[in-house]
Write a protein that holds these residues in place. Structure first.
Motif, mmCIF file in Angstrom:
data_model
loop_
_atom_site.group_PDB
_atom_site.id
_atom_site.type_symbol
_atom_site.label_atom_id
_atom_site.label_comp_id
_atom_site.label_asym_id
_atom_site.label_seq_id
_atom_site.Cartn_x
_atom_site.Cartn_y
_atom_site.Cartn_z
ATOM 1 N N ALA A 291 0.814 -1.219 0.000
ATOM 2 C CA ALA A 291 0.000 0.000 0.000
ATOM 3 C C ALA A 291 0.849 1.270 0.000
ATOM 4 O O ALA A 291 0.485 2.259 -0.636
ATOM 5 C CB ALA A 291 -0.930 -0.010 1.198
ATOM 6 N N LEU A 294 1.971 2.360 -3.505
ATOM 7 C CA LEU A 294 0.970 2.671 -4.532
ATOM 8 C C LEU A 294 0.926 4.153 -4.914
ATOM 9 O O LEU A 294 0.823 4.481 -6.095
ATOM 10 C CB LEU A 294 -0.412 2.198 -4.071
ATOM 11 C CG LEU A 294 -0.627 0.684 -4.119
ATOM 12 C CD1 LEU A 294 -1.921 0.305 -3.428
ATOM 13 C CD2 LEU A 294 -0.629 0.171 -5.550
ATOM 14 N N PRO A 295 0.988 5.084 -3.915
ATOM 15 C CA PRO A 295 0.911 6.491 -4.311
ATOM 16 C C PRO A 295 1.999 6.883 -5.320
ATOM 17 O O PRO A 295 1.724 7.593 -6.294
ATOM 18 C CB PRO A 295 1.081 7.245 -2.984
ATOM 19 C CG PRO A 295 0.590 6.285 -1.949
ATOM 20 C CD PRO A 295 0.993 4.925 -2.449
ATOM 21 N N GLY A 298 1.125 5.457 -8.669
ATOM 22 C CA GLY A 298 -0.004 6.172 -9.263
ATOM 23 C C GLY A 298 0.344 7.568 -9.754
ATOM 24 O O GLY A 298 -0.407 8.163 -10.535
ATOM 25 N N THR A 299 1.473 8.083 -9.320
ATOM 26 C CA THR A 299 1.858 9.434 -9.745
ATOM 27 C C THR A 299 3.105 9.422 -10.633
ATOM 28 O O THR A 299 3.038 9.703 -11.812
ATOM 29 C CB THR A 299 2.103 10.334 -8.511
ATOM 30 O OG1 THR A 299 2.968 9.647 -7.598
ATOM 31 C CG2 THR A 299 0.806 10.646 -7.796
ATOM 32 N N LYS A 345 -9.100 -0.703 1.829
ATOM 33 C CA LYS A 345 -8.026 0.257 2.130
ATOM 34 C C LYS A 345 -6.687 -0.472 2.221
ATOM 35 O O LYS A 345 -5.670 0.011 1.739
ATOM 36 C CB LYS A 345 -8.320 0.989 3.440
ATOM 37 C CG LYS A 345 -9.331 2.093 3.270
ATOM 38 C CD LYS A 345 -9.502 2.892 4.541
ATOM 39 C CE LYS A 345 -10.470 4.056 4.296
ATOM 40 N NZ LYS A 345 -10.755 4.792 5.505
ATOM 41 N N GLY A 348 -5.462 -1.369 -1.223
ATOM 42 C CA GLY A 348 -4.900 -0.301 -2.067
ATOM 43 C C GLY A 348 -5.847 0.828 -2.386
ATOM 44 O O GLY A 348 -5.501 1.743 -3.114
ATOM 45 N N GLY A 349 -7.060 0.747 -1.872
ATOM 46 C CA GLY A 349 -7.973 1.864 -2.056
ATOM 47 C C GLY A 349 -9.123 1.557 -2.993
ATOM 48 O O GLY A 349 -9.146 0.531 -3.684
ATOM 49 N N ASN A 351 -10.044 2.668 -5.730
ATOM 50 C CA ASN A 351 -9.840 2.565 -7.177
ATOM 51 C C ASN A 351 -9.353 1.187 -7.605
ATOM 52 O O ASN A 351 -9.182 0.926 -8.793
ATOM 53 C CB ASN A 351 -8.834 3.625 -7.652
ATOM 54 C CG ASN A 351 -9.450 5.003 -7.647
ATOM 55 O OD1 ASN A 351 -10.675 5.131 -7.621
ATOM 56 N ND2 ASN A 351 -8.625 6.035 -7.640
ATOM 57 N N LEU A 352 -9.087 0.334 -6.628
ATOM 58 C CA LEU A 352 -8.560 -0.986 -6.978
ATOM 59 C C LEU A 352 -9.494 -2.126 -6.589
ATOM 60 O O LEU A 352 -9.159 -3.294 -6.816
ATOM 61 C CB LEU A 352 -7.198 -1.217 -6.307
ATOM 62 C CG LEU A 352 -6.017 -0.432 -6.895
ATOM 63 C CD1 LEU A 352 -4.740 -0.745 -6.143
ATOM 64 C CD2 LEU A 352 -5.841 -0.752 -8.380
ATOM 65 N N SER B 81 -5.084 8.281 -1.589
ATOM 66 C CA SER B 81 -4.367 9.180 -2.501
ATOM 67 C C SER B 81 -5.367 9.814 -3.467
ATOM 68 O O SER B 81 -6.294 9.161 -3.945
ATOM 69 C CB SER B 81 -3.326 8.381 -3.279
ATOM 70 O OG SER B 81 -2.818 9.145 -4.337
ATOM 71 N N GLN B 83 -4.046 11.894 -5.996
ATOM 72 C CA GLN B 83 -3.257 12.353 -7.144
ATOM 73 C C GLN B 83 -3.029 11.227 -8.144
ATOM 74 O O GLN B 83 -3.063 10.049 -7.792
ATOM 75 C CB GLN B 83 -1.912 12.889 -6.652
ATOM 76 C CG GLN B 83 -2.069 14.155 -5.817
ATOM 77 C CD GLN B 83 -0.746 14.677 -5.324
ATOM 78 O OE1 GLN B 83 0.138 13.901 -4.980
ATOM 79 N NE2 GLN B 83 -0.610 15.988 -5.286
ATOM 80 N N GLY B 84 -2.745 11.598 -9.371
ATOM 81 C CA GLY B 84 -2.440 10.614 -10.410
ATOM 82 C C GLY B 84 -3.567 9.618 -10.583
ATOM 83 O O GLY B 84 -4.721 10.000 -10.755
ATOM 84 N N GLY B 86 -4.715 7.826 -8.365
ATOM 85 C CA GLY B 86 -5.477 7.702 -7.105
ATOM 86 C C GLY B 86 -5.286 6.348 -6.458
ATOM 87 O O GLY B 86 -6.247 5.742 -5.978
ATOM 88 N N LEU B 87 -4.057 5.878 -6.435
ATOM 89 C CA LEU B 87 -3.796 4.561 -5.862
ATOM 90 C C LEU B 87 -3.225 4.687 -4.451
ATOM 91 O O LEU B 87 -2.451 5.588 -4.167
ATOM 92 C CB LEU B 87 -2.782 3.788 -6.725
ATOM 93 C CG LEU B 87 -3.136 3.567 -8.190
ATOM 94 C CD1 LEU B 87 -2.002 2.829 -8.900
ATOM 95 C CD2 LEU B 87 -4.421 2.779 -8.306
ATOM 96 N N GLY B 88 -3.588 3.765 -3.602
ATOM 97 C CA GLY B 88 -2.962 3.674 -2.282
ATOM 98 C C GLY B 88 -3.652 4.484 -1.205
ATOM 99 O O GLY B 88 -4.392 5.437 -1.478
ATOM 100 N N VAL B 89 -3.394 4.038 0.005
ATOM 101 C CA VAL B 89 -3.943 4.696 1.188
ATOM 102 C C VAL B 89 -2.790 4.873 2.168
ATOM 103 O O VAL B 89 -2.074 3.915 2.452
ATOM 104 C CB VAL B 89 -5.044 3.808 1.820
ATOM 105 C CG1 VAL B 89 -5.567 4.421 3.098
ATOM 106 C CG2 VAL B 89 -6.187 3.604 0.834
ATOM 107 N N THR B 90 -2.592 6.082 2.655
ATOM 108 C CA THR B 90 -1.450 6.352 3.527
ATOM 109 C C THR B 90 -1.926 6.725 4.930
ATOM 110 O O THR B 90 -2.808 7.578 5.065
ATOM 111 C CB THR B 90 -0.616 7.531 2.951
ATOM 112 O OG1 THR B 90 -0.352 7.248 1.582
ATOM 113 C CG2 THR B 90 0.690 7.696 3.697
#
Lengths: 572, 339
Positions: A291, A294-295, A298-299, A345, A348-349, A351-352, B81, B83-84, B86-90
């Protein structure tokens, strides 16, 4: 005489109808959208495709291995009489002839399928593929007690005896072969609407007749596809090289591959794998991306990330034969208690993944939108979708079940995502009144470990990816009586659920599907609802596939049936 | 004669114990290390007060959907997230507010400070109790083997050799893997699969040879000394000699070993917990928190760094204290002379 002629006429008419219906099923499920692969371009061939995973996926035997990790390789190495088309998009669900020259001629009311085996094809050891190999391969499914012997192939005449006495399995009446004409006749006890799909899976791959009737483990079995296995060490790597005897016979079934070699390295943690892909040191990572990485993917690396819809589910099989989940109220309680969004969560959120309550995934044949285990709903008065957990009701059900305070061990694979899910589930189970622990075991063995009743697994976290696009593959394969084999590592019905009336309804739906798929799918939808009322499992969410590939990997092709097609990756 | 010897010592100088105590008290290393240890122990003891009355959080319960109000805004503990792709959770990072995730949250949405404080309790407790276990058995075996010699010595020494032949971590890992799944049932002793007693038992056992072997050697030497021979000559019984002549001469060495063993056992516990075969979730130790933090190294490195720092500081303080104790108790060192 008359009556005989009349009977023959009837059989011929029904056969024709079945053939038409079968074609219709395939064409309705599969809308050709022109996503076939372009012709092989030799100038782009070469190089070593490097794949990494935290652990190997167990035996290499295609008759036994039932993991998405190795099925992804089998499509580039083994062939059956039929295959799912090498394509992207819905076209990938289309069944095409592979080792057979054409689609089978279906006769005898859908109970007989006649194939003609292609001639001139050789295994990677140089031996020609013969009809005897075909017969032996199907017998071997039973000899090794393959996980789908009782669900995919139990309809073959003689399979019932083979299931009882696997070691001496003979399918002389079920598979009739003629070496002089290369003809293979498959005789079924009753029509099966999914038989063409089943014959396209790796468990129906054709292997040499001389292959021993036991799990070959790390010993590679000769292949027919563009690649063969050179070496396999579960602690180190799996190496595939080009099959010297392969010549492309069907671009749709198994096209020539681009990489000269495919190297699968094990023991690489998902975090290290992400870094390796970012640095272009490896081409593809198998495991779930952690996880916290992933950010950045994704960016910074968005153009290397490929997100695709899957027909799959993450779920918790609940062992209905041992405490506490041998109590229906305890099973319902955990269904109410689990917060699907919380698990998403960890995954990965939003969107997944999408939360689910039903066994059949959304947009899948037979799927009905319902959720009996969300706040404000009951199995009898279900909502249309999952909204929130109901902890109070869950606690009440645990009390009513009399299972409060019992120990529960959650068995998970030892990667980050699974471990985190295990810790979350432990917290939920403790909250509703159990004494929960988490057992994280190597992903190399977790999938088979949780299947074996000897290990007394109460609840586990696992995933199921469709073998083929039909409801039977989720409901009957995962929860049918035939899939429950006590004391076996190949007991895919991990819940040990065997509800005879529901099982009979599933069998009836399978037969009905051969003539009326729409009516059959309606039945599957109702079976899904009724099964979930009994709660042998906790469906969690439908995941999306996130493939993260290196910048040096070209020609990414995603098949919704077989996932990323490794053989089509270009390194030049 | 023995009585006379003691009397003479008291008459003409301070007792060795008194001398050692004064040396220890005047040593700056003792004061610094002791202050650090005291602070860490106090913080660990106060963990429930912090989590219940300051942070208002339960560090053993997953709070993946939790949110709180900060500066008039609702803040989610796990932040998706935006951005981009929108993947992941922090998890939320440090807020620097004691009542709201002062140092942030982990992947399960749990307060890191509360976890570290509770983790410290387990790490220190396991380190301390397992060291007591080690010392008890090491002294017992060392004294019996060294005093009785012969067959008993050979038998006990070979067992120690056998245990010591295994790499310590390998042995600890093997025991943990076996015992953590099934628990320990040995006669009337029963430890459940997730019990803290298991890592205490495992760590306590694997280090016994490390302490017992030098103690045995010391006992062998002491046994040949005149005062022991004199006691034997006077007809003193074995237990009398062991308790009045041998043990008092072995205990200073054991005391020197003790803080070092606490540090060593604490590190072993952290290592085992890091490998998920020590303290079991949802309980925490500094090792398990480092393990949890590994999954957040890229976004929330503090989760792994802070418990690591705590281990380093505590182990350094214990070693410093151990050095000071050794210097104070060693009669051959010049530093023993009180100026």
């Amino acid at each position: 005489m008359y009556s005989k002629k009349n009977k023959l006429f009837k059989v011929a008419t029904i056969s024709l109808l079945i053939t038409l219906v079968s074609s219709l099923i395939l064409s309705t499920n599969v809308k050709a959208d022109g996503n076939s692969l372009p012709a092989f371009d030799k100038s782009k061939a070469g190089g070593t495709l490097k794949l990494v995973a935290q652990s190997a996926a167990g035996t290499l035997d295609p008759k036994i291995n039932y993991t998405a990790q190795y099925w992804q390789l089998y499509v580039a190495t083994y062939d059956g009489l039929l295959a799912f088309k090498y394509a992207s998009g819905p076209e990938a669900f289309k069944v095409v002839p592979d080792l057979a020259t054409a689609m089978p001629v279906i006769s005898n009311g859908g109970k007989t399928l006649t194939f003609t085996l292609r001639s001139g094809i050789k295994f990677s050891n140089g031996q020609p593929v013969t009809v005897n190999d075909v017969k032996a391969s199907f017998e071997r499914v039973f000899k090794v007690s393959g996980p789908t012997a009782g669900t995919f192939f139990n309809g073959i005449i003689g399979a019932d005896v083979c299931l009882k006495t696997p070691a001496t399995c003979k399918l002389d009446k079920g598979i009739v072969v003629n070496p002089s004409t290369n003809q293979v006749v498959l005789n079924l006890v009753s029509p099966d609407d999914a038989i063409l799909y089943k014959l396209s899976t790796p468990h129906a791959a054709i292997n040499p007749a001389a292959t021993p009737g036991k799990d070959q483990g790390t010993t590679p079995i000769p292949t027919t596809g563009p690649y063969m296995y050179k070496s396999y060490d579960t602690n180190k790597s799996l190496i595939l090289v080009r099959n010297p005897y392969f010549k492309e016979w069907s671009h749709d079934a198994n096209p020539q591959g681009y990489p000269d070699q495919i190297e699968y390295d094990f023991g690489v943690t998902p975090t290290a794998a992400v870094t390796a892909v970012e640095n272009n040191q490896v081409n593809f990572m198998f495991d779930q991306i952690p996880a916290d990485r992933l950010p950045e993917i994704g960016t910074k690396y968005a153009n290397q990330a490929h997100i695709s819809q899957l027909t799959a589910m993450w779920y918790l099989p609940l062992n209905v034969n041992i405490a506490p989940f041998n109590n229906p109220k305890a099973r319902q309680a955990i269904n109410y208690a689990v917060d699907r969004n919380a698990l998403i969560k960890i995954y990965g959120g939003a969107n997944l993944a999408t939360p689910v309550c039903s066994i059949l995934p959304p947009n899948f044949p037979g799927h009905v939108d319902f959720c009996g285990y969300t706040k404000g709903a009951t199995p009898q008065k279900p909502a249309t979708s999952w909204t929130a957990p109901d902890l109070d009701l869950a606690k009440k059900l645990v009390k009513e079940s009399g299972t409060q305070g019992q120990p529960v061990a959650v068995v998970v694979a030892d990667d980050d995502v699974n471990k985190q899910m295990g810790v979350y589930l432990q917290s939920v189970l403790n909250a509703i009144g159990y004494k929960a622990t988490v057992e994280a075991i190597s992903g190399n063995i977790q999938f088979t470990y949780i299947q074996n009743t000897k290990n007394k697994v109460q609840i586990s976290v696992t995933q199921w990816f469709q073998d083929y696009p039909a409801a039977v593959d989720f409901l009957y394969v995962l929860f049918g009586c035939a899939s429950f084999i006590p004391n076996s590592d190949s007991s895919i019905n991990m819940a040990g659920y065997c509800n005879k009336p529901l099982d009979d309804r599933m069998k009836a739906a399978i037969t009905l599907g051969a003539v009326n798929p729409t009516a059959a799918n309606a039945q599957w939808g109702q079976i899904d609802k009724d099964m979930m009322a009994d709660a042998p499992t906790v469906p969690l969410f439908t995941p999306k596939q996130l493939d993260f590939i290196s910048s040096g990997t070209k020609n990414y092709v995603f098949s919704p049936q077989n996932k990323m097609l490794f053989s089509q990756a270009q390194l030049k | 004669m023995i009585g006379l010897k003691k009397h003479t010592q008291v008459a003409f100088s301070q007792s060795p114990g008194r001398v050692s105590w004064e040396i220890l008290n005047k040593d700056k290393r003792t004061r610094i290390s002791f202050a650090i240890l005291l602070l860490i122990i106090a913080l660990a003891i106060l963990a429930p007060i912090y989590s219940s009355f300051i942070a208002h959080t339960n560090p053993f319960v997953s709070s993946l959907d939790a949110s709180f109000n900060m500066n008039g805004k609702t803040v989610q503990v796990l932040q998706p997230s935006t951005q981009g792709l929108g993947l992941g959770v922090t998890p939320i990072g440090p807020t620097w507010k004691f009542n709201h995730y002062f140092l942030g949250a982990d992947s399960q949405g749990r307060d890191i400070v509360a976890r570290i404080l509770y983790g410290g309790r387990n790490t220190l407790f396991i380190g301390f109790v397992s060291s007591l276990l080690t010392m008890f058995f090491a002294i017992l075996i060392g004294v019996i083997a060294g005093y009785y010699r012969g067959f008993i010595d050979n038998f006990l020494s070979r067992i120690l050799d056998l245990i010591w032949a295994f790499p310590v971590y390998l042995l600890a890992i093997s025991l943990s893997v076996v015992l953590l799944t099934s628990g320990l049932n040995f006669g009337f002793i029963h430890f459940g699969a997730g019990s803290l007693a298991l890592p205490i038992f495992i760590i306590g056992m694997v280090y016994i040879p490390y302490v017992a072997r030098p103690l045995r050697a010391q006992v062998l030497s002491i046994r040949e000394r005149d005062f022991v021979k004199a006691a034997i000559g006077y007809g003193a019984g074995n237990s009398n000699i062991i308790f009045t002549e041998i043990l008092p001469n072995v205990l200073p060495s054991a005391l020197v070993f003790f803080p070092i063993m606490v540090a060593l056992n604490m590190l072993t516990e952290s290592a085992l917990s890091f490998l998920s075969i020590g303290v079991q979730p949802p309980s925490a130790s500094w090792g398990t928190i480092i393990n949890d933090g590994l999954a957040l190294l890229y976004t929330r490195p503090l989760v792994a760094i802070l418990p690591g720092l705590m281990i380093v500081i505590t182990a350094a303080a214990l070693n410093l204290y151990g050095d000071a104790v050794r210097d104070a108790l060693d009669p051959k060192l010049n530093t023993r002379i009180i100026k």
